[in-house]
Design a protein around this motif. Structure first.
Motif, short mmCIF file in Angstrom:
data_model
loop_
_atom_site.label_atom_id
_atom_site.label_comp_id
_atom_site.label_asym_id
_atom_site.label_seq_id
_atom_site.Cartn_x
_atom_site.Cartn_y
_atom_site.Cartn_z
N HIS A 331 2.51 -28.10 -36.26
CA HIS A 331 2.11 -27.33 -36.11
C HIS A 331 1.71 -27.05 -34.35
O HIS A 331 1.68 -25.42 -34.67
CB HIS A 331 0.16 -28.00 -36.24
N LEU A 332 1.41 -27.91 -33.66
CA LEU A 332 2.31 -27.57 -32.63
C LEU A 332 3.05 -26.10 -31.74
O LEU A 332 3.52 -26.30 -31.25
CB LEU A 332 2.16 -28.84 -31.49
N LEU A 333 4.22 -27.33 -32.19
CA LEU A 333 5.84 -26.69 -32.73
C LEU A 333 5.59 -24.84 -33.43
O LEU A 333 6.25 -24.33 -32.35
CB LEU A 333 6.78 -27.13 -33.21
N GLY A 334 5.08 -24.57 -34.42
CA GLY A 334 4.29 -23.28 -34.25
C GLY A 334 3.97 -23.00 -33.54
O GLY A 334 4.06 -21.15 -33.46
N SER A 335 3.29 -23.44 -33.09
CA SER A 335 2.08 -22.61 -32.44
C SER A 335 2.27 -22.12 -31.43
O SER A 335 2.42 -20.67 -30.39
CB SER A 335 0.80 -23.24 -32.30
#
Length: 383
Positions: A331-335
């Protein structure tokens, strides 16, 4: 993620009446203590993830709040229960510190505290802004307690490796060394909430240090455990779920790298920001690829275990937190990187977490109820 009973329970025969017998199965559940905090970890990270997705999917705020309340109930209930047990018998504490099979579980206590604190800061202010200050104070306190305890478990584990023969490496060895990585992620998330730039910088430096410590030691421990599993002996059937533990350091380090990179912006020159974020994204991509064989090995072992009807133990909660770290990291990497496909992986992992958490929650309730009925039957049976 919790204490594993490796010896199958044998039925115990209790006389029910003269000239008759009935068989009562022995409970396999360990007493309240560090071995149960895997449930706190899994519940805390589920609440945090639901809370992170709630701004774009408001319907998730209600289940996030409910799961957070369950997490607090577990944290307080287990802590009070274990405290009462220790007051009644000091050996209950010393045994968890000296027994090689139980001592690593103190790492789950640290991570449970950290995960519930982080979830509180994410979810509570969304319920009502009036809870924002209290949530921040609660998270700061729990972060300090969880981080100190996590560093203590890491140092104690290293000391035990040097001084004692702990036997063959297992995935459970990772439990005492993963907590600093959780502290790195949750510590970075706290940085913008501090008013003082000096305090922000200090917290960020501590988070980076925790990241490095956990990554180096965890890498060595899990490499040894995988070598033992692949070349020497398989993980015992009852401990099959513990093969999910290595995914914890993979997913959590992915999340920590992104969180640290984002918070470092305030202290870097504009020219350095793209390089730091690029490094964090590259690390996250590598960890995302590394997660594939880790997940495959864990799934195969878990399916093998369930097909062979492995008995329930708190180790089943190993199916939750590591999967949650993968969901958080993706989630953090994609965001931060703007990659929709990576964000989709995070959503899929979150859906898997909802499933494994539900499985473990239901299995736990059934096992506790069965254990109490067994104890009641033993107490009611004439001697």
């Amino acid at each position: 993620m919790a204490y594993v009973t490796l010896v199958p329970a044998r039925p115990r025969t209790v006389p029910a009446a003269p000239h008759s017998e009935r068989t009562v199965p022995r409970a396999i559940l360990p007493p309240v203590g560090p071995g149960w905090y895997g449930s706190v970890m899994g519940t805390g990270i589920l609440a945090a993830l639901l809370g992170l997705h709630a701004p774009s999917a408001p319907d998730l705020l209600v289940p996030a709040t409910a799961v957070l309340l369950v997490g607090w109930t577990l944290l307080v209930g287990l802590s009070v229960g274990f405290g009462a047990r220790v007051l009644a018998d000091r050996a209950a504490l010393t045994s968890t510190l000296t027994e090689a099979a139980v001592a690593p579980m103190w790492g789950t206590v640290s991570m449970g505290i950290l995960s519930v604190g982080s979830a509180t800061l994410i979810v509570a202010p969304q319920v009502t802004p009036a809870l924002a200050h209290g949530a921040l104070v609660a998270d700061l306190v729990l972060w300090c307690v969880g981080t100190l305890l996590g560093l203590a478990t890491t140092l104690a584990f290293l000391g035990a490796v040097v001084r004692r023969d702990l036997g063959a490496p297992t995935p459970v060895w990772g439990l005492p060394v993963v907590p600093p990585m959780v502290s790195a992620t949750t510590g970075a998330a706290l940085v913008p909430h501090l008013a003082s730039p000096t305090g922000q910088l200090a917290l960020l430096v501590v988070s980076v240090a925790c990241f490095v410590v956990s990554l180096v030691i965890g890498g060595v421990v899990f490499a040894a455990a995988y070598h033992q599993h692949a070349r020497v002996s398989q993980v015992p059937l009852a401990a099959a779920a513990t093969l999910w533990i290595p995914l914890g350091v993979v997913g959590q380090s992915m999340a920590a790298a992104q969180a640290i990179a984002v918070q470092s912006d305030r202290f870097l020159s504009p020219a350095a920001v793209p390089a730091v974020h690029g490094l964090a994204h590259a690390y996250g991509d590598v960890m995302l690829v590394a997660a594939v064989p880790v997940v495959v090995v864990a799934v195969v072992a878990t399916v093998r275990g369930f097909r062979a009807r492995m008995p329930f133990s708190p180790a089943w909660w190993s199916l939750t937190f590591p999967l949650g770290t993968l969901a958080l990291g993706a989630h953090l990497l994609g965001s931060d990187g703007g990659h929709a496909a990576v964000s989709a992986i995070g959503v899929v992992a979150l859906a898997g977490l909802v499933g494994t958490w539900t499985l473990c929650a239901v299995a736990t309730l059934r096992a506790v109820a069965a254990s109490r009925s067994v104890e009641a039957a033993r107490g009611a049976a004439p001697v």
